[in-house]
Enzyme design. Structure first.
Site, mmCIF file in Angstrom:
data_model
loop_
_atom_site.group_PDB
_atom_site.id
_atom_site.type_symbol
_atom_site.label_atom_id
_atom_site.label_comp_id
_atom_site.label_asym_id
_atom_site.label_seq_id
_atom_site.Cartn_x
_atom_site.Cartn_y
_atom_site.Cartn_z
ATOM 1 N N ASN A 147 32.757 -91.355 14.698
ATOM 2 C CA ASN A 147 34.119 -91.620 14.591
ATOM 3 C C ASN A 147 34.512 -92.965 14.322
ATOM 4 O OD1 ASN A 147 33.344 -91.053 17.647
ATOM 5 N ND2 ASN A 147 35.109 -92.446 17.771
ATOM 6 N N THR A 203 47.773 -67.707 26.715
ATOM 7 C CA THR A 203 48.410 -67.017 25.991
ATOM 8 C C THR A 203 48.435 -67.919 24.546
ATOM 9 O OG1 THR A 203 50.095 -65.876 27.420
ATOM 10 C CG2 THR A 203 50.771 -66.399 24.996
ATOM 11 N N SER A 218 39.237 -80.257 15.847
ATOM 12 C CA SER A 218 40.619 -80.644 16.306
ATOM 13 C C SER A 218 41.677 -80.560 15.080
ATOM 14 C CB SER A 218 40.435 -82.050 16.845
ATOM 15 O OG SER A 218 41.777 -82.235 17.195
ATOM 16 N N GLY A 219 42.582 -79.838 15.318
ATOM 17 C CA GLY A 219 43.763 -79.894 14.346
ATOM 18 C C GLY A 219 44.283 -81.238 13.820
ATOM 19 N N GLY A 259 40.422 -80.898 20.580
ATOM 20 C CA GLY A 259 38.893 -80.925 20.333
ATOM 21 C C GLY A 259 38.053 -81.122 21.729
ATOM 22 N N CYS A 305 39.006 -103.558 23.558
ATOM 23 C CA CYS A 305 39.574 -104.567 24.288
ATOM 24 C C CYS A 305 41.217 -104.262 24.677
ATOM 25 C CB CYS A 305 39.575 -105.947 23.635
ATOM 26 S SG CYS A 305 38.037 -106.606 23.288
#
Length: 396
Positions: free
Chosen positions: A148, A231, A196-197, A71, A319
């Protein structure tokens, strides 16, 4: 007793069916998809299907899908919107993932002007303020679809439309949103979108949606993976195709059963634990995310004790990386420091069970009580009015 995993906004377990889908491409079908022989053709056809599967989830054409390593690499596509000959300003938010914020901070050090949109106490954006920043000096806007930490959703469709009307490229980090919310890009004004996977019960691959006609400057030269060089990672890409289909199949489950369990978790904890509250927008957030602030104690201490009883969650505080400050998201929302230090994020998945939620509801209250008994902010059954200088606030 099995451990309980409630840290799915950090990463997810790999789906068993996805593992099975990957295995042949490590053993029998191992050719380079760019090769003309049958070994390459086999893999090339499988990659084409994976691209179509991924496109089907987002409602766009498969030619607009580029596979990346992660990601963060997809997020860095915003660099393609920048050119010394064009506008130099960027717009983002103060609560973005570090994948975007760190890039923006680097660009600021290189002379670009970065405007960071503030949020209110619920983590919401002010669209009027956003509109006031859209001008000819702005090259790109990058705003996450879902935060998130808190799960708060941003109105990216509307923000993309506003940017598009101003002739500005719009990118969104949809890493947290994609398996939990329906996304249709057919009639969208979004130019670039990152996935993102490892948030989709898959590992080791990212996706960049690049709307047809959007200019793109390669960061990595090569020709194999369309505008991106290198690739193709065939096994991971093919697994990502399966992950996309599985995410679509479980979408309703995410928005009903997972949300029900999340709501039960919040209600069960808040009914027993005083001086605790849910952070973020209560009416507009991801169905799997509960970020709870436990006042007058440290979130890291809660996590350590939860881990001892087999429960995995995460803290909004940094932290654990050596900083004593609460997370940038909590600070941006102006959460009081006595609460911001005690945030814990519980993030569920389709594998979360009722029994696991019941167990967390049982375990959290005594842990909080134990920690408050040794907190300088707490005495008896309530907070201390003047705790002195035992813990000084780290921000205003």
């Amino acid at each position: 007793m099995a451990d309980v995993y409630l840290d799915n906004n950090a990463t997810t377990r790999v789906d068993d069916e996805i593992v099975e889908a990957m295995l042949p491409f490590f053993t029998e079908q191992f050719g380079n998809p760019s090769s003309l022989h049958s070994f390459g053709n086999q893999v090339g056809l499988a990659l084409k299907r994976a691209r179509q599967q991924r496109a089907g989830v987002l409602g766009e054409h498969d030619s607009e899908i580029i596979f990346t390593s992660c990601g963060t690499e997809s997020d860095h596509a915003i660099l393609s919107a920048l050119s010394p000959a064009r506008a130099q300003d960027l717009i983002t938010t103060v609560v973005e993932h570090p994948a975007v914020l760190s890039l923006c901070d680097y660009l600021a050090s290189e002379g670009y002007t970065v405007h960071k949109l503030p949020v209110d106490k619920k983590g919401r954006l002010d669209l009027d303020h956003y509109a006031s920043l859209l001008n000819d000096d702005v090259a790109v806007v990058s705003v996450m679809w879902a935060n998130n930490e808190t799960g708060t959703l941003f109105p990216v469709e509307e923000m993309a439309r506003m940017a598009d009307e101003a002739g500005i490229m719009f990118h969104t980090d949809a890493v947290q949103a994609v398996r939990k919310l329906p996304i249709d890009l057919k009639n969208s004004s979004i130019h670039m979108l990152s996935l993102s996977g490892h948030k989709l019960h898959r590992k080791g691959v990212g996706v960049l949606y690049l709307r047809r006609g959007t200019r793109f400057r390669r960061c990595c030269r090569g020709h194999q993976e369309r505008p991106a060089g290198g690739t193709e990672n065939a096994a991971s890409i093919i697994a990502m195709g399966w992950a996309a289909e599985r995410a679509l199949a479980f979408m309703e489950h995410e928005n009903t059963e997972v949300k029900r369990l999340r709501d039960k978790l919040e209600a069960g904890i808040l009914a027993v634990v005083p001086h605790a509250f849910v952070t973020g927008d209560p009416d507009n957030r991801l169905p799997n995310t509960a970020n709870i602030a436990f006042e007058y104690i440290e979130g890291e201490a809660i996590l350590l004790l939860l881990n001892k009883v087999g429960i995995a969650a995460s803290s909004g505080s940094a932290c654990t990386s050596g900083s004593l400050e609460p997370s940038h998201v909590m600070r941006a929302m102006d959460i009081p420091y006595t609460a911001a230090h005690g945030t814990v994020r519980f993030s569920l998945s389709r594998y979360t069970t009722e029994e696991e939620i019941d167990r967390v509801i049982r375990e959290v209250p005594p842990i909080v009580a134990q920690l408050r008994n040794v907190s300088p902010y707490w005495s008896g059954n309530g907070p201390v009015e003047h705790p002195g200088k035992a813990f000084a606030p780290v921000y205003g």
